[in-house]
Write a protein that holds these residues in place. Structure first.
Motif, PDB file in Angstrom:
ATOM      1  N   LEU A 198       0.839  -1.191   0.000  1.00  0.00           N
ATOM      2  CA  LEU A 198       0.000   0.000   0.000  1.00  0.00           C
ATOM      3  C   LEU A 198       0.872   1.238   0.000  1.00  0.00           C
ATOM      4  CD1 LEU A 198      -3.248   0.606   1.955  1.00  0.00           C
ATOM      5  CD2 LEU A 198      -1.406   2.276   2.204  1.00  0.00           C
ATOM      6  N   ALA A 199       0.581   2.155  -0.904  1.00  0.00           N
ATOM      7  CA  ALA A 199       1.282   3.439  -0.968  1.00  0.00           C
ATOM      8  C   ALA A 199       0.298   4.537  -0.604  1.00  0.00           C
ATOM      9  CB  ALA A 199       1.845   3.672  -2.366  1.00  0.00           C
ATOM     10  N   ALA A 200       0.645   5.362   0.358  1.00  0.00           N
ATOM     11  CA  ALA A 200      -0.287   6.373   0.851  1.00  0.00           C
ATOM     12  C   ALA A 200       0.363   7.742   0.892  1.00  0.00           C
ATOM     13  CB  ALA A 200      -0.775   5.996   2.249  1.00  0.00           C
ATOM     14  N   ASN A 201      -0.410   8.757   0.508  1.00  0.00           N
ATOM     15  CA  ASN A 201      -0.006  10.145   0.705  1.00  0.00           C
ATOM     16  C   ASN A 201      -0.637  10.647   1.999  1.00  0.00           C
ATOM     17  OD1 ASN A 201       1.468  10.231  -1.637  1.00  0.00           O
ATOM     18  ND2 ASN A 201      -0.166  11.129  -2.874  1.00  0.00           N
ATOM     19  N   LYS A 202       0.005  11.586   2.641  1.00  0.00           N
ATOM     20  CA  LYS A 202      -0.516  12.087   3.911  1.00  0.00           C
ATOM     21  C   LYS A 202      -1.841  12.804   3.694  1.00  0.00           C
ATOM     22  CE  LYS A 202       2.051  16.468   3.813  1.00  0.00           C
ATOM     23  NZ  LYS A 202       3.065  17.294   4.514  1.00  0.00           N
ATOM     24  N   PRO A 203      -2.705  12.823   4.699  1.00  0.00           N
ATOM     25  CA  PRO A 203      -3.991  13.518   4.569  1.00  0.00           C
ATOM     26  C   PRO A 203      -3.805  14.971   4.154  1.00  0.00           C
ATOM     27  CG  PRO A 203      -3.933  12.205   6.568  1.00  0.00           C
ATOM     28  CD  PRO A 203      -2.544  12.170   6.009  1.00  0.00           C
ATOM     29  N   TYR A 208      -3.567  10.901  -5.598  1.00  0.00           N
ATOM     30  CA  TYR A 208      -3.150   9.520  -5.400  1.00  0.00           C
ATOM     31  C   TYR A 208      -1.651   9.396  -5.646  1.00  0.00           C
ATOM     32  CZ  TYR A 208      -7.985   7.864  -5.350  1.00  0.00           C
ATOM     33  OH  TYR A 208      -9.294   7.643  -5.021  1.00  0.00           O
ATOM     34  N   PRO A 209      -0.963   8.491  -4.946  1.00  0.00           N
ATOM     35  CA  PRO A 209       0.451   8.234  -5.258  1.00  0.00           C
ATOM     36  C   PRO A 209       0.607   7.827  -6.718  1.00  0.00           C
ATOM     37  CG  PRO A 209      -0.167   7.189  -3.180  1.00  0.00           C
ATOM     38  CD  PRO A 209      -1.443   7.669  -3.819  1.00  0.00           C
ATOM     39  N   ALA A 210       1.716   8.242  -7.305  1.00  0.00           N
ATOM     40  CA  ALA A 210       1.953   7.926  -8.718  1.00  0.00           C
ATOM     41  C   ALA A 210       2.250   6.447  -8.914  1.00  0.00           C
ATOM     42  CB  ALA A 210       3.101   8.767  -9.261  1.00  0.00           C
ATOM     43  N   ASP A 211       2.936   5.842  -7.939  1.00  0.00           N
ATOM     44  CA  ASP A 211       3.315   4.432  -8.038  1.00  0.00           C
ATOM     45  C   ASP A 211       3.659   3.936  -6.636  1.00  0.00           C
ATOM     46  OD1 ASP A 211       5.927   5.427  -7.513  1.00  0.00           O
ATOM     47  OD2 ASP A 211       6.292   5.641  -9.663  1.00  0.00           O
ATOM     48  N   PHE A 212       4.368   2.816  -6.573  1.00  0.00           N
ATOM     49  CA  PHE A 212       4.708   2.231  -5.279  1.00  0.00           C
ATOM     50  C   PHE A 212       6.156   2.535  -4.873  1.00  0.00           C
ATOM     51  CE2 PHE A 212       1.112  -0.230  -6.771  1.00  0.00           C
ATOM     52  CZ  PHE A 212       0.307  -0.253  -5.646  1.00  0.00           C
ATOM     53  N   SER A 213       6.610   3.707  -5.204  1.00  0.00           N
ATOM     54  CA  SER A 213       7.940   4.146  -4.780  1.00  0.00           C
ATOM     55  C   SER A 213       7.795   5.368  -3.888  1.00  0.00           C
ATOM     56  CB  SER A 213       8.819   4.472  -5.995  1.00  0.00           C
ATOM     57  OG  SER A 213       8.237   5.512  -6.765  1.00  0.00           O
ATOM     58  N   THR A 214       8.754   5.535  -2.984  1.00  0.00           N
ATOM     59  CA  THR A 214       8.705   6.694  -2.096  1.00  0.00           C
ATOM     60  C   THR A 214       9.079   7.954  -2.875  1.00  0.00           C
ATOM     61  OG1 THR A 214      10.993   6.287  -1.441  1.00  0.00           O
ATOM     62  CG2 THR A 214       9.275   5.322  -0.056  1.00  0.00           C
ATOM     63  N   GLY A 215       8.610   9.048  -2.405  1.00  0.00           N
ATOM     64  CA  GLY A 215       8.867  10.324  -3.063  1.00  0.00           C
ATOM     65  C   GLY A 215       7.682  11.247  -2.880  1.00  0.00           C
ATOM     66  N   ASN A 216       7.972  12.537  -2.714  1.00  0.00           N
ATOM     67  CA  ASN A 216       6.919  13.539  -2.522  1.00  0.00           C
ATOM     68  C   ASN A 216       6.002  13.188  -1.350  1.00  0.00           C
ATOM     69  OD1 ASN A 216       7.794  15.057  -4.786  1.00  0.00           O
ATOM     70  ND2 ASN A 216       6.660  13.675  -6.140  1.00  0.00           N
ATOM     71  N   GLY A 217       6.599  12.584  -0.328  1.00  0.00           N
ATOM     72  CA  GLY A 217       5.833  12.287   0.874  1.00  0.00           C
ATOM     73  C   GLY A 217       5.082  10.970   0.857  1.00  0.00           C
ATOM     74  N   THR A 218       5.194  10.186  -0.221  1.00  0.00           N
ATOM     75  CA  THR A 218       4.516   8.898  -0.291  1.00  0.00           C
ATOM     76  C   THR A 218       5.162   7.901   0.665  1.00  0.00           C
ATOM     77  OG1 THR A 218       3.908   9.246  -2.601  1.00  0.00           O
ATOM     78  CG2 THR A 218       3.864   6.982  -1.792  1.00  0.00           C
ATOM     79  N   ARG A 219       4.319   7.181   1.401  1.00  0.00           N
ATOM     80  CA  ARG A 219       4.792   6.177   2.346  1.00  0.00           C
ATOM     81  C   ARG A 219       4.331   4.809   1.857  1.00  0.00           C
ATOM     82  NH1 ARG A 219       3.123   8.818   8.130  1.00  0.00           N
ATOM     83  NH2 ARG A 219       4.725   7.391   8.917  1.00  0.00           N
ATOM     84  N   ILE A 220       5.211   3.812   1.955  1.00  0.00           N
ATOM     85  CA  ILE A 220       4.943   2.473   1.434  1.00  0.00           C
ATOM     86  C   ILE A 220       4.838   1.488   2.597  1.00  0.00           C
ATOM     87  CG2 ILE A 220       5.645   0.703  -0.213  1.00  0.00           C
ATOM     88  CD1 ILE A 220       5.210   3.452  -1.460  1.00  0.00           C
ATOM     89  N   PHE A 221       3.797   0.643   2.554  1.00  0.00           N
ATOM     90  CA  PHE A 221       3.579  -0.336   3.612  1.00  0.00           C
ATOM     91  C   PHE A 221       3.418  -1.730   3.008  1.00  0.00           C
ATOM     92  CE2 PHE A 221       1.823   3.745   4.789  1.00  0.00           C
ATOM     93  CZ  PHE A 221       2.284   3.956   6.087  1.00  0.00           C
ATOM     94  N   ASN A 222       4.096  -2.700   3.603  1.00  0.00           N
ATOM     95  CA  ASN A 222       3.891  -4.106   3.266  1.00  0.00           C
ATOM     96  C   ASN A 222       3.068  -4.725   4.387  1.00  0.00           C
ATOM     97  OD1 ASN A 222       5.431  -4.408   0.777  1.00  0.00           O
ATOM     98  ND2 ASN A 222       7.246  -4.031   2.038  1.00  0.00           N
ATOM     99  N   LEU A 223       1.861  -5.199   4.033  1.00  0.00           N
ATOM    100  CA  LEU A 223       0.902  -5.626   5.050  1.00  0.00           C
ATOM    101  C   LEU A 223       0.403  -7.044   4.782  1.00  0.00           C
ATOM    102  CD1 LEU A 223      -1.233  -2.353   5.006  1.00  0.00           C
ATOM    103  CD2 LEU A 223       0.541  -2.930   6.677  1.00  0.00           C
ATOM    104  N   THR A 224       0.168  -7.767   5.856  1.00  0.00           N
ATOM    105  CA  THR A 224      -0.368  -9.128   5.793  1.00  0.00           C
ATOM    106  C   THR A 224      -1.660  -9.194   6.579  1.00  0.00           C
ATOM    107  OG1 THR A 224       1.860 -10.066   5.607  1.00  0.00           O
ATOM    108  CG2 THR A 224       0.087 -11.560   6.255  1.00  0.00           C
ATOM    109  N   LYS A 225      -2.652  -9.832   6.005  1.00  0.00           N
ATOM    110  CA  LYS A 225      -3.938  -9.943   6.685  1.00  0.00           C
ATOM    111  C   LYS A 225      -3.830 -10.932   7.836  1.00  0.00           C
ATOM    112  CE  LYS A 225      -8.871 -10.129   5.696  1.00  0.00           C
ATOM    113  NZ  LYS A 225      -9.893 -10.280   4.642  1.00  0.00           N
ATOM    114  N   GLN A 226      -4.381 -10.562   8.983  1.00  0.00           N
ATOM    115  CA  GLN A 226      -4.325 -11.393  10.172  1.00  0.00           C
ATOM    116  C   GLN A 226      -5.533 -12.322  10.209  1.00  0.00           C
ATOM    117  OE1 GLN A 226      -1.351 -10.872  12.099  1.00  0.00           O
ATOM    118  NE2 GLN A 226      -1.120  -9.779  10.157  1.00  0.00           N
ATOM    119  N   GLU A 227      -5.294 -13.557  10.576  1.00  0.00           N
ATOM    120  CA  GLU A 227      -6.392 -14.548  10.658  1.00  0.00           C
ATOM    121  C   GLU A 227      -7.227 -14.308  11.911  1.00  0.00           C
ATOM    122  OE1 GLU A 227      -7.167 -16.568   8.316  1.00  0.00           O
ATOM    123  OE2 GLU A 227      -5.431 -16.107   7.047  1.00  0.00           O
TER     124      GLU A 227
END
Length: 227
Positions: A198-203, A208-227
């Motif tokens: 997930l790539a997110a820009n601050k509120p 929307y983020p341009a892609d899944f790379s950091t830059g211009n304040g974009t933050r990248i998260f690797n997330l796993t769903k919990q059972e």
């Protein structure tokens, strides 16, 4: 012993040869006639999600006719299709070549439901940091927790019509008062059945983020769903 006449023998021989010729002709068609087979990228998904249908037919078909069960068809070999209504859809594929045709139908093969694919608890780390994040999604509400402390919460909506999904979240509560009543834009995609990046820009960024790379304040998260 009764002798077989020349005429009878000729007729028997001709009958055998004719039967053999017809049988060979039928066998050639049977051997070379296509056998329809197919698969799809998913069988249970949401409204608007694009599915890819893959032709796996035998004996080299040269034409294809797909029926997606919702009134739409395609003559592409490997088409994509999305559904706009909930329900179970039967899919059929008719394939043809110069030797014949064959149809395979899978009843209620595609199920479109209204279950949000993000519903649940997702946990992981922001790229480049050692801070664990937890993102909770339920219905249209969300909550972000970092390092055991709530950062944002509010409500959200997603657009799942593409492989890269778009998410817009409206912050209604935050430990950072400057973000309250601001929109946060994010994109995400699945790395596996229960894993997303997930790539997110601050509120307040309004883009929307341009892609899944950091830059211009974009933050990248690797997330796993919990059972």
């Amino acid at each position: 012993m009764k002798k077989i006449s020349t005429t009878t023998l000729f007729c028997l021989t001709l009958t055998v040869l004719l039967a053999s010729f017809i049988s060979c002709g039928k066998n050639d068609d049977d051997v070379n006639s296509p056998v329809a087979q197919f698969s799809s990228s998913d069988t249970n998904t949401d409204i608007g999600v694009s599915l890819t249908f893959t032709d796996e037919s035998l004996n080299n078909p040269t034409s294809w006719l797909w029926d997606f069960g919702d009134g739409n068809t395609s003559t592409l070999q490997n088409p994509s299709h999305s559904y706009s209504d909930l329900g179970a859809y039967s899919i059929s594929l008719k394939v043809s070549n110069e030797y014949g045709s064959h149809t395979e139908t899978k009843s209620n093969f595609i199920n479109i439901d209204d279950v949000n694919e993000l519903d649940g608890v997702w946990r992981g780390y922001e790229v480049g940091t050692d801070t664990e994040w937890e993102m909770n999604f339920a219905g249209n509400e969300f909550g972000y927790i970092a390092g055991g402390h709530e950062v944002y919460s509010g409500y959200y909506a997603v657009n799942t019509s593409n492989e890269v999904r778009q998410l817009i979240a409206t912050v209604t509560s935050s430990s950072l008062s400057q973000y309250i009543e601001k929109d946060a834009y994010a994109i995400y995609k699945f790395n596996g059945e229960n894993s997303i990046i997930l790539a997110a820009n601050k509120p307040g960024s309004d883009t929307y983020p341009a892609d899944f790379s950091t830059g211009n304040g974009t933050r990248i998260f690797n997330l796993t769903k919990q059972e």
